[in-house]
Design a protein around this motif. Structure first.
Motif, PDB file in Angstrom:
ATOM      1  N   ALA A  65     -42.411 -26.725 -12.810  1.00 21.42           N
ATOM      2  CA  ALA A  65     -41.562 -25.668 -13.076  1.00 21.42           C
ATOM      3  C   ALA A  65     -40.422 -26.232 -13.810  1.00 21.42           C
ATOM      4  O   ALA A  65     -40.143 -27.385 -13.720  1.00 21.42           O
ATOM      5  N   GLN A  66     -39.621 -25.268 -14.835  1.00 16.73           N
ATOM      6  CA  GLN A  66     -39.058 -25.891 -15.566  1.00 16.73           C
ATOM      7  C   GLN A  66     -37.582 -26.620 -14.748  1.00 16.73           C
ATOM      8  O   GLN A  66     -37.266 -26.008 -13.777  1.00 16.73           O
ATOM      9  N   VAL A  67     -36.817 -27.228 -15.452  1.00 18.45           N
ATOM     10  CA  VAL A  67     -35.554 -27.614 -14.927  1.00 18.45           C
ATOM     11  C   VAL A  67     -34.523 -26.794 -15.263  1.00 18.45           C
ATOM     12  O   VAL A  67     -34.252 -26.702 -16.596  1.00 18.45           O
ATOM     13  N   VAL A  68     -33.882 -26.049 -14.358  1.00 17.65           N
ATOM     14  CA  VAL A  68     -32.708 -24.939 -14.827  1.00 17.65           C
ATOM     15  C   VAL A  68     -31.335 -25.572 -14.303  1.00 17.65           C
ATOM     16  O   VAL A  68     -31.482 -25.820 -12.909  1.00 17.65           O
ATOM     17  N   PRO A  69     -30.567 -25.807 -15.165  1.00 21.42           N
ATOM     18  CA  PRO A  69     -29.372 -26.560 -14.618  1.00 21.42           C
ATOM     19  C   PRO A  69     -28.710 -25.750 -13.460  1.00 21.42           C
ATOM     20  O   PRO A  69     -28.446 -24.418 -13.789  1.00 21.42           O
ATOM     21  N   ASP A  70     -27.826 -26.345 -12.606  1.00 14.62           N
ATOM     22  CA  ASP A  70     -27.238 -25.719 -11.706  1.00 14.62           C
ATOM     23  C   ASP A  70     -25.953 -25.770 -11.905  1.00 14.62           C
ATOM     24  O   ASP A  70     -25.211 -27.018 -11.885  1.00 14.62           O
ATOM     25  N   PRO A  71     -24.940 -24.817 -12.412  1.00 17.54           N
ATOM     26  CA  PRO A  71     -23.594 -25.224 -12.892  1.00 17.54           C
ATOM     27  C   PRO A  71     -22.845 -25.552 -11.811  1.00 17.54           C
ATOM     28  O   PRO A  71     -21.796 -26.466 -12.038  1.00 17.54           O
ATOM     29  N   LEU A  72     -22.680 -25.533 -10.519  1.00  6.93           N
ATOM     30  CA  LEU A  72     -22.049 -25.717  -9.375  1.00  6.93           C
ATOM     31  C   LEU A  72     -22.364 -27.460  -9.269  1.00  6.93           C
ATOM     32  O   LEU A  72     -21.483 -28.096  -9.060  1.00  6.93           O
ATOM     33  N   LYS A  73     -23.717 -27.667  -9.180  1.00  7.81           N
ATOM     34  CA  LYS A  73     -24.149 -29.128  -9.125  1.00  7.81           C
ATOM     35  C   LYS A  73     -23.596 -29.916  -9.996  1.00  7.81           C
ATOM     36  O   LYS A  73     -22.967 -31.012  -9.736  1.00  7.81           O
ATOM     37  N   ILE A  74     -23.685 -29.767 -11.381  1.00  9.99           N
ATOM     38  CA  ILE A  74     -23.276 -30.309 -12.435  1.00  9.99           C
ATOM     39  C   ILE A  74     -21.685 -30.532 -12.278  1.00  9.99           C
ATOM     40  O   ILE A  74     -21.130 -31.823 -12.785  1.00  9.99           O
ATOM     41  N   LYS A  77     -32.432 -21.783  -8.558  1.00 14.73           N
ATOM     42  CA  LYS A  77     -33.259 -22.132  -7.299  1.00 14.73           C
ATOM     43  C   LYS A  77     -34.548 -21.374  -7.180  1.00 14.73           C
ATOM     44  O   LYS A  77     -35.368 -21.742  -6.552  1.00 14.73           O
ATOM     45  N   ILE A  78     -34.712 -20.644  -8.339  1.00 13.77           N
ATOM     46  CA  ILE A  78     -35.855 -19.783  -8.401  1.00 13.77           C
ATOM     47  C   ILE A  78     -36.971 -20.357  -9.406  1.00 13.77           C
ATOM     48  O   ILE A  78     -36.382 -20.682 -10.469  1.00 13.77           O
ATOM     49  N   PRO A  79     -38.330 -20.941  -8.950  1.00 13.24           N
ATOM     50  CA  PRO A  79     -38.881 -21.620 -10.014  1.00 13.24           C
ATOM     51  C   PRO A  79     -39.130 -20.834 -11.330  1.00 13.24           C
ATOM     52  O   PRO A  79     -39.464 -19.663 -11.095  1.00 13.24           O
ATOM     53  N   LYS A  80     -38.935 -21.560 -12.588  1.00  9.60           N
ATOM     54  CA  LYS A  80     -39.279 -20.742 -13.680  1.00  9.60           C
ATOM     55  C   LYS A  80     -40.144 -21.502 -14.471  1.00  9.60           C
ATOM     56  O   LYS A  80     -40.237 -22.523 -14.734  1.00  9.60           O
ATOM     57  N   PHE A  81     -41.065 -20.470 -15.011  1.00  7.75           N
ATOM     58  CA  PHE A  81     -42.388 -21.288 -15.802  1.00  7.75           C
ATOM     59  C   PHE A  81     -42.374 -20.397 -17.100  1.00  7.75           C
ATOM     60  O   PHE A  81     -41.877 -19.376 -17.253  1.00  7.75           O
ATOM     61  N   LEU A  82     -42.583 -21.389 -18.323  1.00  7.18           N
ATOM     62  CA  LEU A  82     -42.655 -20.675 -19.558  1.00  7.18           C
ATOM     63  C   LEU A  82     -43.699 -19.797 -19.977  1.00  7.18           C
ATOM     64  O   LEU A  82     -45.073 -19.775 -19.342  1.00  7.18           O
ATOM     65  N   THR A  83     -43.430 -18.778 -20.788  1.00  7.44           N
ATOM     66  CA  THR A  83     -44.540 -17.876 -21.175  1.00  7.44           C
ATOM     67  C   THR A  83     -44.999 -18.727 -22.182  1.00  7.44           C
ATOM     68  O   THR A  83     -44.730 -19.649 -22.878  1.00  7.44           O
ATOM     69  N   MET A 115     -43.058 -31.317 -21.379  1.00 10.06           N
ATOM     70  CA  MET A 115     -43.738 -32.044 -20.539  1.00 10.06           C
ATOM     71  C   MET A 115     -44.057 -31.293 -19.290  1.00 10.06           C
ATOM     72  O   MET A 115     -44.982 -31.271 -18.413  1.00 10.06           O
ATOM     73  N   ASN A 116     -43.040 -30.732 -18.556  1.00 10.91           N
ATOM     74  CA  ASN A 116     -43.316 -29.908 -17.509  1.00 10.91           C
ATOM     75  C   ASN A 116     -44.031 -28.511 -17.655  1.00 10.91           C
ATOM     76  O   ASN A 116     -44.842 -28.476 -16.728  1.00 10.91           O
ATOM     77  N   ASP A 117     -44.039 -27.972 -18.820  1.00 15.81           N
ATOM     78  CA  ASP A 117     -45.118 -26.866 -19.118  1.00 15.81           C
ATOM     79  C   ASP A 117     -46.266 -27.521 -19.050  1.00 15.81           C
ATOM     80  O   ASP A 117     -47.163 -26.795 -18.552  1.00 15.81           O
ATOM     81  N   ASN A 118     -46.671 -28.621 -19.770  1.00 14.31           N
ATOM     82  CA  ASN A 118     -47.753 -29.221 -19.799  1.00 14.31           C
ATOM     83  C   ASN A 118     -48.566 -29.493 -18.441  1.00 14.31           C
ATOM     84  O   ASN A 118     -49.414 -29.506 -18.341  1.00 14.31           O
ATOM     85  N   MET A 142     -40.175 -32.475 -13.396  1.00 14.90           N
ATOM     86  CA  MET A 142     -39.735 -33.774 -13.864  1.00 14.90           C
ATOM     87  C   MET A 142     -38.564 -33.582 -14.626  1.00 14.90           C
ATOM     88  O   MET A 142     -38.198 -32.555 -15.218  1.00 14.90           O
ATOM     89  N   ASN A 143     -37.611 -34.704 -14.939  1.00 12.05           N
ATOM     90  CA  ASN A 143     -36.276 -34.610 -15.577  1.00 12.05           C
ATOM     91  C   ASN A 143     -36.132 -36.066 -15.797  1.00 12.05           C
ATOM     92  O   ASN A 143     -36.470 -36.864 -15.493  1.00 12.05           O
ATOM     93  N   ILE A 144     -35.098 -36.126 -17.277  1.00 12.68           N
ATOM     94  CA  ILE A 144     -34.921 -37.482 -17.479  1.00 12.68           C
ATOM     95  C   ILE A 144     -33.247 -37.582 -17.637  1.00 12.68           C
ATOM     96  O   ILE A 144     -32.668 -36.648 -17.980  1.00 12.68           O
ATOM     97  N   THR A 145     -32.928 -38.682 -16.884  1.00  9.57           N
ATOM     98  CA  THR A 145     -31.415 -39.028 -17.108  1.00  9.57           C
ATOM     99  C   THR A 145     -31.230 -40.334 -17.648  1.00  9.57           C
ATOM    100  O   THR A 145     -32.069 -41.179 -17.555  1.00  9.57           O
TER     101      THR A 145
END
Length: 443
Positions: free
Chosen positions: A154-163, A258-264, A147-150, A1-4
């Motif tokens: 997967a975490q929201v990882v910014p894509d510099p090209l998309k931004i 593009k690689i799913p990232k989860f928190l330790t 919230m994503n961890d809970n 999830m993400n907030i805009t």
């Protein structure tokens, strides 16, 4: 999830409310699923938002879940309550702030759209849930991370090209009618950069000029362009448009996003601690600005009288960190308990989740079962106590309410009654289960 948060809020709020409730989307297409009102009343919200003479009358945003992210109706309700208590701590809905929540599901994902009036109701001072500044951006990003961890997402990882390329998707080169043209150009730029054909900003500027774009101004961290068919210039900012950007590094970050990232476990705890710090700072600000009476200050109404033995007035208290932490942990626990096994994604079996559970079990040892049961009982009792206070407050307000407002409060009371019945049944069940748990032995 993400907030805009959307760059809207000027003028009347009718158009924003109308869009959220419309059976057509922003492109005029018929929605496959009609919008659903979650909280608030559209007419009441519009009246309150438009009552101020300020230019910025409301804040508009969305909590968007990705296509495969599944949440239950109960989790949605708790998430909204958590959002309120996070970004508006110490303040009460309908007493200090007014909001309006609508769910959209027509894009094959869940979007929780929200509108917040930019006025604190009792003092009529400006209230902004998303003030400008990097600190506030970090506040929202931390909330999303926790919230994503809970949820196990997967975490929201910014894509510099998309931004960086987003402005090309937001503004059509040939007007709103030619959406394909704007999307095509963004896709072409993306392909050229990822493919290594555009390797620095100078090459990017040259490529854009060859494709009919006028570039009247170039700064150290931006370029100003006139898109084909546009009447005004557009300033482009972001990683791609900075003078010293390393395009190879940006492409690598693009692939990593593009690689799913989860928190330790340590990262998750760090994010929770940061979120609590942000909430504590926001709560202290709200206490000073809105809940502390000032000499000669005028209020739009007198706060309702509290029952004997109730907590002291807002202005006389501060919110300790341990209370904020306890409330947040309770809400996060509730979100996990409200997950529906029938619809929940199989994230619980992912390696990082299994490792985290094993790590937690090793820390807790043989007392974990008893301690967990005690925490669950305490959490339920705290929820019941909190809802009971809300119920009592609504009863007091109902005594002086009339017409539509009275009907609203009655509906809220009915909803609270159902929650309290369900929670009390759950409490009885948990107590019976706790009696059957084996008692720890001391050697």
């Amino acid at each position: 999830m993400n907030i805009t948060i959307f760059p809207t809020g000027k003028g009347g709020s009718e158009s924003a409310v109308k869009y959220l409730l419309s059976d057509t989307d922003h492109e005029g297409k018929k929605r496959s699923v009609l919008p659903e009102i979650l909280f608030g009343d559209p007419n009441t919200f519009t009246e309150i938002a438009n009552a101020t003479m300020r230019l910025h009358k409301y804040t508009s945003g969305v909590i968007a879940f990705r296509d495969k992210e599944s949440v239950t109706p109960e989790q949605i309700t708790t998430l909204i309550e958590t959002f309120r208590s996070t970004f508006l701590p110490s303040l009460q809905v309908d007493e200090n702030f007014a909001d309006f929540w609508v769910m959209h599901k027509d894009k094959e994902n869940i979007e929780l759209h929200f509108l917040y009036v930019n006025t604190e109701l009792s003092s009529t001072q400006q209230l902004n849930i998303h003030p400008p500044g990097e600190k506030n951006i970090q506040f929202f990003n931390t909330f999303v991370s926790v919230m994503n961890d809970n949820f196990g997402f997967a975490q929201v990882v910014p894509d510099p090209l998309k931004i960086s390329l987003k402005p090309f998707e937001a503004k059509s080169p040939n007007g709103k009618k030619d959406k394909k043209a704007k999307n095509d150009f963004a896709q072409v730029l993306h392909s050229e950069i990822v493919g290594g054909f555009i390797t620095n900003r100078n090459q990017l500027i040259g490529y854009m000029k060859k494709n009919g774009m006028d570039i009247p101004k170039i700064g150290d961290d931006f370029i100003t362009v006139r898109l084909p068919g546009a009447k005004k210039n557009t300033r482009l900012k972001g990683p791609l448009f900075r003078k010293d950007s390393e395009y190879a590094q940006l492409v690598n970050e693009h692939h990593q996003s593009k690689i799913p990232k989860f928190l330790t476990p340590d990262e998750a705890q760090s994010q929770r601690d940061k979120l609590i710090h942000h909430i504590e700072a926001r709560a202290a600000f709200n206490q000073r600005r809105y809940l502390t009476p000032r000499p000669g200050a005028k209020r739009t109404y007198k706060p309702f009288k509290k029952a004997s033995g109730a907590a002291k007035d807002h202005a006389e208290t501060t919110v300790p960190t341990n209370v904020i932490r306890s409330a947040l942990e309770e809400q996060l626990t509730q979100l996990k308990e409200q997950s529906d096994p029938a619809t929940k994604l199989p994230t619980a079996n992912l390696p990082h989740h299994i490792a985290r559970r094993q790590n937690q079990q090793e820390r807790d040892g043989p007392l974990s079962g008893v301690m967990g049961a005690g925490a669950a009982l305490g959490g339920l009792e705290a929820q019941i106590g909190s809802l009971s206070m809300q119920y009592h407050s609504l009863l007091l307000r109902l005594a002086s309410a009339k017409g539509h407002r009275a009907s609203q409060i009655k509906n809220q009371l009915m909803a609270l009654e159902q929650k309290l019945i369900a929670l009390n049944l759950e409490l009885v069940k948990k107590k019976l289960q706790a009696q059957d748990l084996p008692k720890p032995t001391i050697t």
